[in-house]
Scaffold this motif. Structure first.
Motif, PDB file in Angstrom:
ATOM      1  N   PRO A  43       0.849  -1.362  -0.181  1.00 23.23           N
ATOM      2  CA  PRO A  43       0.009   0.096  -0.221  1.00 23.23           C
ATOM      3  C   PRO A  43       1.395   1.333   0.032  1.00 23.23           C
ATOM      4  O   PRO A  43       0.281   2.096  -0.524  1.00 23.23           O
ATOM      5  CB  PRO A  43      -1.420   0.229   1.007  1.00 23.23           C
ATOM      6  N   GLY A  44       1.609   1.191   1.181  1.00 20.37           N
ATOM      7  CA  GLY A  44       2.658   2.551   0.796  1.00 20.37           C
ATOM      8  C   GLY A  44       3.428   2.556  -0.611  1.00 20.37           C
ATOM      9  O   GLY A  44       3.372   4.537  -0.841  1.00 20.37           O
ATOM     10  N   LYS A  45       3.491   1.489  -1.284  1.00 16.38           N
ATOM     11  CA  LYS A  45       4.408   1.766  -2.755  1.00 16.38           C
ATOM     12  C   LYS A  45       3.178   1.907  -3.817  1.00 16.38           C
ATOM     13  O   LYS A  45       2.893   3.402  -3.901  1.00 16.38           O
ATOM     14  CB  LYS A  45       4.370   0.915  -3.242  1.00 16.38           C
ATOM     15  N   GLN A  46       1.800   1.753  -3.588  1.00 17.86           N
ATOM     16  CA  GLN A  46       0.942   2.204  -4.384  1.00 17.86           C
ATOM     17  C   GLN A  46       0.601   4.034  -4.281  1.00 17.86           C
ATOM     18  O   GLN A  46      -0.165   4.653  -5.171  1.00 17.86           O
ATOM     19  CB  GLN A  46      -1.188   1.844  -3.384  1.00 17.86           C
ATOM     20  N   SER A  47      -0.236   3.862  -3.038  1.00 12.45           N
ATOM     21  CA  SER A  47       0.016   5.848  -2.569  1.00 12.45           C
ATOM     22  C   SER A  47       1.585   6.806  -2.604  1.00 12.45           C
ATOM     23  O   SER A  47       0.946   7.241  -3.674  1.00 12.45           O
ATOM     24  CB  SER A  47       0.003   6.223  -1.207  1.00 12.45           C
ATOM     25  N   ALA A  48       2.303   6.043  -2.880  1.00 13.45           N
ATOM     26  CA  ALA A  48       3.508   6.775  -3.587  1.00 13.45           C
ATOM     27  C   ALA A  48       3.816   7.308  -4.958  1.00 13.45           C
ATOM     28  O   ALA A  48       3.750   8.036  -5.749  1.00 13.45           O
ATOM     29  CB  ALA A  48       4.739   6.623  -2.991  1.00 13.45           C
ATOM     30  N   ILE A  49       3.203   6.086  -5.797  1.00 12.34           N
ATOM     31  CA  ILE A  49       2.744   5.654  -7.454  1.00 12.34           C
ATOM     32  C   ILE A  49       1.480   6.745  -7.439  1.00 12.34           C
ATOM     33  O   ILE A  49       2.299   8.537  -8.532  1.00 12.34           O
ATOM     34  CB  ILE A  49       2.167   4.667  -7.798  1.00 12.34           C
ATOM     35  N   GLY A  50       0.791   7.051  -6.780  1.00  9.61           N
ATOM     36  CA  GLY A  50      -0.153   7.782  -6.490  1.00  9.61           C
ATOM     37  C   GLY A  50       0.130   9.589  -6.557  1.00  9.61           C
ATOM     38  O   GLY A  50      -0.569  10.093  -7.469  1.00  9.61           O
ATOM     39  N   VAL A  51       0.196   9.603  -5.962  1.00  9.20           N
ATOM     40  CA  VAL A  51       0.761  11.060  -5.426  1.00  9.20           C
ATOM     41  C   VAL A  51       1.784  11.457  -6.483  1.00  9.20           C
ATOM     42  O   VAL A  51       1.730  12.811  -6.657  1.00  9.20           O
ATOM     43  CB  VAL A  51       1.312  11.471  -4.144  1.00  9.20           C
ATOM     44  N   GLN A  52       2.743  10.731  -6.940  1.00  8.25           N
ATOM     45  CA  GLN A  52       3.720  11.089  -7.890  1.00  8.25           C
ATOM     46  C   GLN A  52       2.984  11.200 -10.097  1.00  8.25           C
ATOM     47  O   GLN A  52       3.413  11.927 -10.167  1.00  8.25           O
ATOM     48  CB  GLN A  52       4.961   9.738  -8.483  1.00  8.25           C
ATOM     49  N   THR A  53       2.025  10.212  -9.699  1.00  6.01           N
ATOM     50  CA  THR A  53       1.537  10.627 -10.460  1.00  6.01           C
ATOM     51  C   THR A  53       0.635  11.651 -11.079  1.00  6.01           C
ATOM     52  O   THR A  53       0.257  12.647 -11.901  1.00  6.01           O
ATOM     53  CB  THR A  53       0.235   9.522 -11.210  1.00  6.01           C
ATOM     54  N   LEU A  54      -0.053  12.700  -9.444  1.00  7.40           N
ATOM     55  CA  LEU A  54      -1.031  13.235  -9.300  1.00  7.40           C
ATOM     56  C   LEU A  54       0.445  14.403  -9.833  1.00  7.40           C
ATOM     57  O   LEU A  54       0.235  15.981 -10.500  1.00  7.40           O
ATOM     58  CB  LEU A  54      -1.435  13.526  -8.212  1.00  7.40           C
ATOM     59  N   ALA A  55       0.966  14.722  -8.997  1.00  6.25           N
ATOM     60  CA  ALA A  55       2.257  15.661  -9.685  1.00  6.25           C
ATOM     61  C   ALA A  55       2.827  15.910 -10.219  1.00  6.25           C
ATOM     62  O   ALA A  55       2.814  17.115 -10.953  1.00  6.25           O
ATOM     63  CB  ALA A  55       2.904  15.701  -7.856  1.00  6.25           C
ATOM     64  N   ALA A  56       2.566  14.690 -11.437  1.00  7.30           N
ATOM     65  CA  ALA A  56       3.394  15.423 -12.835  1.00  7.30           C
ATOM     66  C   ALA A  56       2.569  15.513 -13.643  1.00  7.30           C
ATOM     67  O   ALA A  56       2.780  16.639 -14.709  1.00  7.30           O
ATOM     68  CB  ALA A  56       4.071  13.652 -13.026  1.00  7.30           C
ATOM     69  N   PHE A  57       0.970  15.387 -13.125  1.00  6.64           N
ATOM     70  CA  PHE A  57       0.234  16.187 -14.661  1.00  6.64           C
ATOM     71  C   PHE A  57       0.159  18.028 -14.070  1.00  6.64           C
ATOM     72  O   PHE A  57      -0.637  18.234 -13.803  1.00  6.64           O
ATOM     73  CB  PHE A  57      -1.457  15.058 -14.144  1.00  6.64           C
TER      74      PHE A  57
END
Length: 315
Positions: free
Chosen positions: A267-281
């Motif tokens: 879940p930590g990896k899921q959450s980090a990737i989710g924020v990274q994806t949002l931040a890139a956009f």
């Protein structure tokens, strides 16, 4: 006089620059929302959201859904009113949260869902999660592996309407239903992803059975830990108990023999990737290469404890 004026102008420029920098920083605020912070799983997820947002230079409005879809909906609406630049969310109920997320998408606010996917809303930027069907299949395959001659099984299902609960149950049945003559689910009921309910539902199940089941499988660790207490209170032994989520407490019980296994979904990896994806956009308009990214869950037993994401938190 000129020197004073120059200094005054320079001071004003610095103040304006600082104000603009603060304004820009304040504008890059996102909403991070989870179904309920009474669940250790979502506490971990929120910590990961905030930690990754800090790395990305984003401010976070924290939303505790309190296991209430109306509360989580209200949090989304309030965040939109405040002008958030994006939303990263694990919805309490995928159907109930769809209208609020559609409102966000219609307002051109990017949304990334984590763990629980809202399929009925078009335009969501991305979904990051675990393949919960494969997670349920991992539970089923472990049962087959540990009990090659067959088994009687109690199945504690998750929160009604939650996509992980639906998918994990589907995965479990994908495996066991092919061998119904050998693997018999003798009791199946939701315990709401809740430990106290896991305890009470298991107590009720055991009280109504002429002989104990060989396996109790639960759609999360909280229910599995509740089931473990019910088994202990009746003085029973030899029942394999399988959870899901790889919480530190569950990992400790796997190590010590209270639980047979749990399922790691990172879940930590899921959450980090989710924020990274949002931040890139938010920063550059970059869309993810894959709109749906699913990590493959892994069964954790005593034999492979070292791969658990939260092993360092185990006491």
């Amino acid at each position: 006089m000129r020197h004073f004026t120059a200094r005054k102008i320079a001071s004003g420029v610095l103040a304006l620059t600082a104000a603009l920098a603060f304004s820009a920083h304040a504008a890059d605020t996102i909403l991070a929302s989870v179904p309920g912070l009474t669940f250790p799983f979502f506490v971990h997820m929120m910590k990961a959201f905030k930690a990754e947002a800090a790395k990305e230079g984003l401010n976070v409005i924290e939303s505790d859904g309190q296991v209430s879809s109306p509360k989580q909906t209200a949090d989304i609406e309030a965040a939109l009113t405040k002008g958030v630049k994006g939303i990263v969310i694990s919805p309490n109920e995928v159907d109930a949260l769809a209208p609020a997320l559609k409102q966000a998408v219609d307002a051109k606010v990017p949304v990334v869902t984590v763990d629980r996917r809202v399929t009925q809303v078009e335009g969501i930027l991305a979904h990051v999660g675990a393949d919960n069907v494969k997670g349920g299949e991992a539970q089923g395959n472990l049962i087959v592996q540990r009990f090659p001659n067959g088994a009687t099984i109690v199945n504690l299902q998750g929160q009604s309407g939650a996509s992980p609960a639906i998918d994990r149950n589907k995965g479990l049945h994908n495996v066991l239903d092919k061998m119904k003559d050998k693997y018999k689910i003798v009791f199946e009921q939701t315990a709401g992803f809740d430990r106290a309910k896991g305890l009470s539902v298991t107590e009720a199940a055991l009280a109504g059975m002429p002989k104990p089941p060989q396996v109790i499988v639960a759609a999360n660790d909280d229910m599995a830990l509740g089931a473990m207490e019910a088994v202990k209170s009746r003085g029973l032994s030899g029942i394999a108990i399988i959870g899901f989520d790889a919480l530190p407490e569950a990992l400790a019980q796997v190590r010590d023999g209270g639980l047979t296994a749990t399922i790691e979904q990172f879940p930590g990896k899921q959450s980090a990737i989710g924020v990274q994806t949002l931040a890139a956009f938010i920063k550059s308009g970059k869309k993810p290469a894959e709109k749906i990214l699913l990590l493959t869950p892994v069964a954790i037993t005593k034999d492979n404890l070292k791969i658990a994401e939260r092993l360092g938190e185990v006491k």
